[in-house]
Design an enzyme around this catalytic site. Sequence first.
Site, PDB file in Angstrom:
ATOM      1  N   ARG A  86      -4.251  -9.083  -5.173  1.00  0.00           N
ATOM      2  CA  ARG A  86      -5.070 -10.216  -4.754  1.00  0.00           C
ATOM      3  C   ARG A  86      -6.478  -9.731  -4.411  1.00  0.00           C
ATOM      4  NH1 ARG A  86      -4.086 -11.636  -0.250  1.00  0.00           N
ATOM      5  NH2 ARG A  86      -2.349 -10.290   0.293  1.00  0.00           N
ATOM      6  N   TYR A 227      -3.548 -11.597 -12.244  1.00  0.00           N
ATOM      7  CA  TYR A 227      -2.564 -11.000 -11.341  1.00  0.00           C
ATOM      8  C   TYR A 227      -1.953 -11.984 -10.335  1.00  0.00           C
ATOM      9  CZ  TYR A 227      -0.007  -7.717  -8.622  1.00  0.00           C
ATOM     10  OH  TYR A 227       1.032  -7.072  -8.022  1.00  0.00           O
ATOM     11  N   LYS A 236       0.452 -18.543  -3.414  1.00  0.00           N
ATOM     12  CA  LYS A 236      -0.416 -18.493  -2.231  1.00  0.00           C
ATOM     13  C   LYS A 236      -1.442 -19.632  -2.226  1.00  0.00           C
ATOM     14  CE  LYS A 236       1.972 -15.273  -0.735  1.00  0.00           C
ATOM     15  NZ  LYS A 236       1.872 -13.880  -0.608  1.00  0.00           N
ATOM     16  N   SER A 278       1.451  -9.184   4.031  1.00  0.00           N
ATOM     17  CA  SER A 278       1.813  -8.734   2.689  1.00  0.00           C
ATOM     18  C   SER A 278       2.251  -7.269   2.706  1.00  0.00           C
ATOM     19  CB  SER A 278       0.612  -8.892   1.762  1.00  0.00           C
ATOM     20  OG  SER A 278       0.225 -10.244   1.734  1.00  0.00           O
ATOM     21  N   CYS A 280       4.786  -5.924   4.126  1.00  0.00           N
ATOM     22  CA  CYS A 280       5.251  -5.460   5.436  1.00  0.00           C
ATOM     23  C   CYS A 280       6.711  -5.816   5.692  1.00  0.00           C
ATOM     24  CB  CYS A 280       4.359  -6.019   6.536  1.00  0.00           C
ATOM     25  SG  CYS A 280       2.714  -5.270   6.498  1.00  0.00           S
ATOM     26  N   ASP A 303       9.182 -15.301   1.005  1.00  0.00           N
ATOM     27  CA  ASP A 303       7.724 -15.159   1.150  1.00  0.00           C
ATOM     28  C   ASP A 303       7.051 -16.353   1.826  1.00  0.00           C
ATOM     29  OD1 ASP A 303       5.460 -13.365   0.546  1.00  0.00           O
ATOM     30  OD2 ASP A 303       4.761 -14.967  -0.771  1.00  0.00           O
ATOM     31  N   ARG A 403       5.168  -4.863  -9.072  1.00  0.00           N
ATOM     32  CA  ARG A 403       6.039  -5.974  -8.657  1.00  0.00           C
ATOM     33  C   ARG A 403       7.164  -6.241  -9.649  1.00  0.00           C
ATOM     34  NH1 ARG A 403       4.514  -8.783  -3.620  1.00  0.00           N
ATOM     35  NH2 ARG A 403       2.675  -7.607  -3.017  1.00  0.00           N
TER      36      ARG A 403
HETATM   37  P1  GTP Z   1       4.679  -9.283  -0.037  1.00  0.00           P
HETATM   38  O1  GTP Z   1       5.510  -9.644  -1.215  1.00  0.00           O
HETATM   39  O2  GTP Z   1       3.428  -8.555  -0.403  1.00  0.00           O
HETATM   40  O3  GTP Z   1       4.377 -10.457   0.844  1.00  0.00           O
HETATM   41  O4  GTP Z   1       5.495  -8.155   0.817  1.00  0.00           O
HETATM   42  P2  GTP Z   1       6.761  -8.255   1.792  1.00  0.00           P
HETATM   43  O5  GTP Z   1       6.337  -8.648   3.156  1.00  0.00           O
HETATM   44  O6  GTP Z   1       7.835  -9.051   1.159  1.00  0.00           O
HETATM   45  O7  GTP Z   1       7.205  -6.718   1.896  1.00  0.00           O
HETATM   46  P3  GTP Z   1       8.446  -5.955   1.226  1.00  0.00           P
HETATM   47  O8  GTP Z   1       9.761  -6.378   1.805  1.00  0.00           O
HETATM   48  O9  GTP Z   1       8.311  -6.029  -0.225  1.00  0.00           O
HETATM   49  O10 GTP Z   1       8.173  -4.474   1.736  1.00  0.00           O
HETATM   50  C1  GTP Z   1       6.952  -3.808   1.500  1.00  0.00           C
HETATM   51  C2  GTP Z   1       7.141  -2.321   1.644  1.00  0.00           C
HETATM   52  O11 GTP Z   1       7.607  -2.003   2.943  1.00  0.00           O
HETATM   53  C3  GTP Z   1       8.161  -1.765   0.658  1.00  0.00           C
HETATM   54  O12 GTP Z   1       7.700  -0.539   0.170  1.00  0.00           O
HETATM   55  C4  GTP Z   1       9.394  -1.568   1.509  1.00  0.00           C
HETATM   56  O13 GTP Z   1      10.204  -0.528   1.023  1.00  0.00           O
HETATM   57  C5  GTP Z   1       8.811  -1.259   2.883  1.00  0.00           C
HETATM   58  N1  GTP Z   1       9.716  -1.707   3.969  1.00  0.00           N
HETATM   59  C6  GTP Z   1      10.323  -2.911   4.062  1.00  0.00           C
HETATM   60  N2  GTP Z   1      11.128  -2.974   5.154  1.00  0.00           N
HETATM   61  C7  GTP Z   1      11.018  -1.776   5.777  1.00  0.00           C
HETATM   62  C8  GTP Z   1      11.599  -1.219   6.964  1.00  0.00           C
HETATM   63  O14 GTP Z   1      12.400  -1.839   7.666  1.00  0.00           O
HETATM   64  N3  GTP Z   1      11.216   0.037   7.295  1.00  0.00           N
HETATM   65  C9  GTP Z   1      10.334   0.758   6.535  1.00  0.00           C
HETATM   66  N4  GTP Z   1      10.021   1.991   6.925  1.00  0.00           N
HETATM   67  N5  GTP Z   1       9.784   0.287   5.403  1.00  0.00           N
HETATM   68  C10 GTP Z   1      10.105  -0.975   5.025  1.00  0.00           C
HETATM   69  C1  SPV Z   2       1.362 -11.124  -1.049  1.00  0.00           C
HETATM   70  O1  SPV Z   2       0.367 -10.428  -1.302  1.00  0.00           O
HETATM   71  O2  SPV Z   2       1.590 -11.546   0.112  1.00  0.00           O
HETATM   72  C2  SPV Z   2       2.335 -11.433  -2.115  1.00  0.00           C
HETATM   73  C3  SPV Z   2       1.996 -11.056  -3.486  1.00  0.00           C
HETATM   74  O3  SPV Z   2       3.369 -12.022  -1.830  1.00  0.00           O
HETATM   75  S1  SPV Z   2       0.904 -12.178  -4.241  1.00  0.00           S
HETATM   76  O4  SPV Z   2       1.702 -13.114  -5.030  1.00  0.00           O
HETATM   77  O5  SPV Z   2       0.024 -11.407  -5.144  1.00  0.00           O
HETATM   78  O6  SPV Z   2       0.156 -12.896  -3.252  1.00  0.00           O
HETATM   79 MN    MN Z   3       3.619 -12.364   0.396  1.00  0.00          MN
END
Ligand code: GTP
Ligand code: SPV
Ligand code: MN
Length: 620
Positions: A86, A227, A236, A278, A280, A303, A403
């Site tokens: 983004r 993207y 979003k 994002s 996290c 999400d 992704r």
């Molecule tokens: P967006 O799709 O961008 O909104 O991200 P999200 O909030 O869905 O995050 P996602 O669950 O994809 O995790 C992002 C990164 O954090 C990945 O590399 C995960 O492996 C890592 N991660 C997720 N949960 C944990 C956790 O409990 N501990 C640690 N150390 N890393 C984590």
């Molecule tokens: C984020 O960045 O919080 C996502 C990926 O979930 S995107 O669809 O690119 O916004």
């Molecule tokens: Mn997101």
Amino acid sequence: MTATLDPARIAPLTEQAPTTHAALLTWIAEVVELTRPDAIHWCDGSARERAELTDQLVEAGTLTRLDPVAKPNSFYARTDPDDVARVEDRTFICSVDEADAGPTNHWMAPAEMKSIMTELYRGSMRGRTLYVIPFCMGPLDADQPMFGVELTDSAYVAVSMMIMTRAGAEVLAAMTARGDAEFVPCLHSVGAPLEPGQQDVPWPCNTTKYISHFPEERAIWSYGSGYGGNSLLGKKCYSLRIASAIARDEGWLAEHMLILKLTSPEGRSYTIAAAFPSACGKTNLAMINPTLPGWTAEMIGDDIAWLRYGDDGRLYAVNPEFGLFGVAPGTGWQTNPNAMRAIERGNAIFTNLALTDHGDVWWEGMTEQPPAHLTDWRGRSWTPERGPDGGSPGEPAAHPNSRFCFPIDQVPVLADEYDSPQGVPIDAILFGGRRKDTVPLVSQARDWQHGVFLGATLSSETTAAATGAVGVVRRDPMAMLPFLGYHVGDYFAHWLELGDRHPTAQLPPVFYVNWFRRDADGRFLWPGFGENARVLKWIVERLEGRADADETPIGFVPTADAIDRSGLDLTEDAVAEAVAYRPEEWRAEVPRIEEWFATVGDRLPAALRTELERLADGLG
Ligand code: GTP
Ligand code: SPV
Ligand code: MN
């Protein structure tokens, strides 16, 4: 259905259209006149259409078909190296009054933005096909289905939107049947017209990018990027930026939250909505595989959550999406087996991963050891020892923001209620961020106002999900900083006053989590992933009035022995480190919060200043 257009005549367009929706046809005619595509394709959402479009994309070099045994009906896309995330600095909220966009958004006057973008769009679809994607965010059988139509010149966007949203002929028919229903017009062009005979590139895009929102008009114009969040406009742009403005007007919330249903060994079920910025941890928590015996978890959304009052005064959550667009790195059989299982079922599109020599995908964290040879996300030969050809040894094979994208019904732990038009009543709201220090593993707000303060002051290190520096701590209120469709101060007021919007409002307790606290050597203090079930257990016990906590100026913090350590290779001292409330760290945090509140300006609700004073007084 695809029809070739005579640029001099718009008539065939409407004659051949599979709808009589007058406003839609008028808008499409205007866009065709402006952007001059060679052909128009009305997306019906069928399997046959997906096969046709993916074949075309393979032919064009945008997609690579993966090994059909390992990854059935799945494809791999490699973007332009400058179009990987983004673009927050190119994202605009074009409210009529600049003050309404607030201090956290880029703003331009709607007329000025439209005149700039109209010139960019002029002829921008030459040599390409215009895809018409009728979609619905949330169930089609909702009382008020939330329609949108995306017009795009990218077939990658079309096939991705078919995964991410309820889209196609059925949606178009529902729009027409509802008397030409209103919809959010979403215009998208990659900004790469083709001259006659010009060879296309695998990932067309433009160095000039605009992701623009017109909140009063409820319209979205996007240009220059193919993207994810920049181009899949139902996500979003619609479901957060435009929907947050609608939600403010109508008395509900559009939030960057996962939705998770948890069932305890006693058979009691609780639904949790959690906002983390994002990259996290939302997708991972949404699909958690609990390590504690007897607990089960089911996903509703990963999400976005729309929270509306039910008649009983509780908040009910709906996931407006129909697919997942998740961070690949870090996803493996150890960390997120449910995502791995979903991916094995096929029907996925992967973007910016590494390719194995056998036509499969790989990314950092999928397996402990990388394969001996890969093709990296930029198409370079890559080995674990040397990294990419022409690059440096430490460079990852997959882009950190690479992704996976697959349909929601492939999630093996999907809750039955995921498609419920009424949504699911929420028992707790979680906020969370990525902080090395200061923020304990979990804490509980004293009440709703304090909970809003925790959300409003949420902070997190920046990640690769957006372009720009990574690892910089910033305030990310309710994990919505990049997704707010209006003034952040008004948004806080809306949260604070939510209880006044229903006569018998029952707002859920609020918690704050941090899976990412580290020790002096930089190691995570908490194992995370499936072990987060232990934190969820404490939260459930708090809901049931059973768990121990210390009252501190930051809220209720668990005593170290209140977190279930059974079967976990972690001492009570180690857990104590993870849950520790340290006044000196919070004393350093107070001026940062003051600085943030100064940025919000005079629309900051007084109640939040009161909460900050209370925190500062408590710290002494
Ligand atoms: P967006 O799709 O961008 O909104 O991200 P999200 O909030 O869905 O995050 P996602 O669950 O994809 O995790 C992002 C990164 O954090 C990945 O590399 C995960 O492996 C890592 N991660 C997720 N949960 C944990 C956790 O409990 N501990 C640690 N150390 N890393 C984590
Ligand atoms: C984020 O960045 O919080 C996502 C990926 O979930 S995107 O669809 O690119 O916004
Ligand atoms: Mn997101």
